[in-house]
Design an enzyme around this catalytic site. Structure first.
Site, PDB file in Angstrom:
ATOM      1  CB  CYS A  20       7.681  -3.594   3.178  1.00 55.38           C
ATOM      2  SG  CYS A  20       6.867  -2.080   3.354  1.00 55.38           S
TER       3      CYS A  20
ATOM      4  CG  ASN B  80       6.316   2.946   1.507  1.00 52.16           C
ATOM      5  OD1 ASN B  80       6.258   3.860   0.870  1.00 52.16           O
ATOM      6  ND2 ASN B  80       7.044   2.760   2.655  1.00 52.16           N
TER       7      ASN B  80
ATOM      8  CB  CYS C 107       3.337  -2.303   8.249  1.00 50.45           C
ATOM      9  SG  CYS C 107       1.791  -2.364   8.331  1.00 50.45           S
ATOM     10  NE  ARG C 108       6.590  -5.903   5.764  1.00 43.16           N
ATOM     11  CZ  ARG C 108       6.595  -6.936   5.000  1.00 43.16           C
ATOM     12  NH1 ARG C 108       7.474  -8.039   4.918  1.00 43.16           N
ATOM     13  NH2 ARG C 108       5.776  -6.876   3.942  1.00 43.16           N
ATOM     14  CB  SER C 109       9.505  -0.033   3.895  1.00 43.54           C
ATOM     15  OG  SER C 109       8.360   0.191   3.228  1.00 43.54           O
TER      16      SER C 109
ATOM     17  CG  ASP D 221       2.857  -8.455   5.918  1.00 46.48           C
ATOM     18  OD1 ASP D 221       2.582  -7.707   6.524  1.00 46.48           O
ATOM     19  OD2 ASP D 221       2.470  -8.537   5.011  1.00 46.48           O
TER      20      ASP D 221
HETATM   21  P1  4NP Z   1       4.138  -3.854   4.792  1.00 48.75           P
HETATM   22  O1  4NP Z   1       2.349  -4.600   5.264  1.00 48.75           O
HETATM   23  O2  4NP Z   1       4.362  -4.614   3.606  1.00 48.75           O
HETATM   24  O3  4NP Z   1       4.976  -4.020   5.764  1.00 48.75           O
HETATM   25  O4  4NP Z   1       3.460  -2.094   4.634  1.00 48.75           O
HETATM   26  C1  4NP Z   1       1.468  -4.745   4.490  1.00 48.75           C
HETATM   27  C2  4NP Z   1       0.636  -3.663   4.034  1.00 48.75           C
HETATM   28  C3  4NP Z   1      -0.753  -3.847   3.351  1.00 48.75           C
HETATM   29  C4  4NP Z   1      -0.999  -5.082   2.823  1.00 48.75           C
HETATM   30  C5  4NP Z   1       0.183  -5.933   3.117  1.00 48.75           C
HETATM   31  C6  4NP Z   1       1.354  -5.858   3.807  1.00 48.75           C
HETATM   32  N1  4NP Z   1      -1.936  -5.249   2.259  1.00 48.75           N
HETATM   33  O5  4NP Z   1      -2.213  -6.346   1.813  1.00 48.75           O
HETATM   34  O6  4NP Z   1      -2.787  -4.332   1.998  1.00 48.75           O
END
Ligand code: 4NP
Length: 164
Positions: free
Chosen positions: A13, A16, A18-20, A128
């Site tokens: 994602c 790294n 939340c989703r992945s 996201d």
């Molecule tokens: P992820 O979520 O891609 O599912 O880990 C996010 C985590 C952090 C951010 C964006 C999405 N950020 O902008 O910091």
């Protein structure tokens, strides 16, 4: 067991956190339950913002309610070597997919696809949840569980190698 060869899967994602990592924990948990010990899983982000961090506390809490531990995982960024190390690199959304394809070294043999290809009918992406509420983290889990089960079915049959 139809497949003796090891298969290495990288879930990707943006951050790294939340989703992945959720996909990493859920897929690993289900692979172990299914006895597919020849499949290995890792996760990474296209961005480096959260390098070295544990998963987001909201993701860890939501996964724990479904008996999947995430707190041991640490964020890292995708590196060029990942395109040699992994057989299957699975993106959570279309932007992640585009970023991965742009980064793939010429001649890379890794198959780079959307994770939701393995869960027809639930949408093409794992959205996201970072800037949203608790429901977003539940949706991530619902989609990741479905894609994990679909992928495990294809790993068992060998169909993952032919499907694009
Ligand atoms: P992820 O979520 O891609 O599912 O880990 C996010 C985590 C952090 C951010 C964006 C999405 N950020 O902008 O910091």
């Amino acid at each position: 067991m139809s497949c003796e060869k090891s298969v290495r899967i990288l879930l990707v994602c943006l951050g790294n956190i939340c989703r992945s990592p959720t996909a990493h924990g859920v897929l690993e948990h289900r692979l172990r339950a299914a006895g597919l010990d020849w499949v290995t899983v890792d996760s990474a982000g296209t961005a480096a913002y959260h390098q070295g961090n544990a998963p987001d506390a909201r993701a860890t809490a939501a996964a724990a309610r479904r008996n999947v531990p995430l707190a041991h995982l640490r964020a890292r960024q995708v590196v060029a070597a990942d395109f040699e190390t992994f057989d299957l690199i699975l993106a959570m959304d279309a932007q992640n997919l585009a970023d991965l394809r742009a980064q793939a070294p010429a001649g890379s043999l890794a198959s780079v696809r959307l994770f939701m290809d393995f869960a027809k009918g639930l949408g093409t992406e794992v959205p996201d949840p970072y800037y949203g509420g608790a429901a977003g983290f539940e949706q991530v889990l619902d989609r990741v569980e479905a894609a994990s089960d679909g992928l495990i079915g294809q790993l068992r049959s060998g169909a993952w190698q032919g499907a694009e």
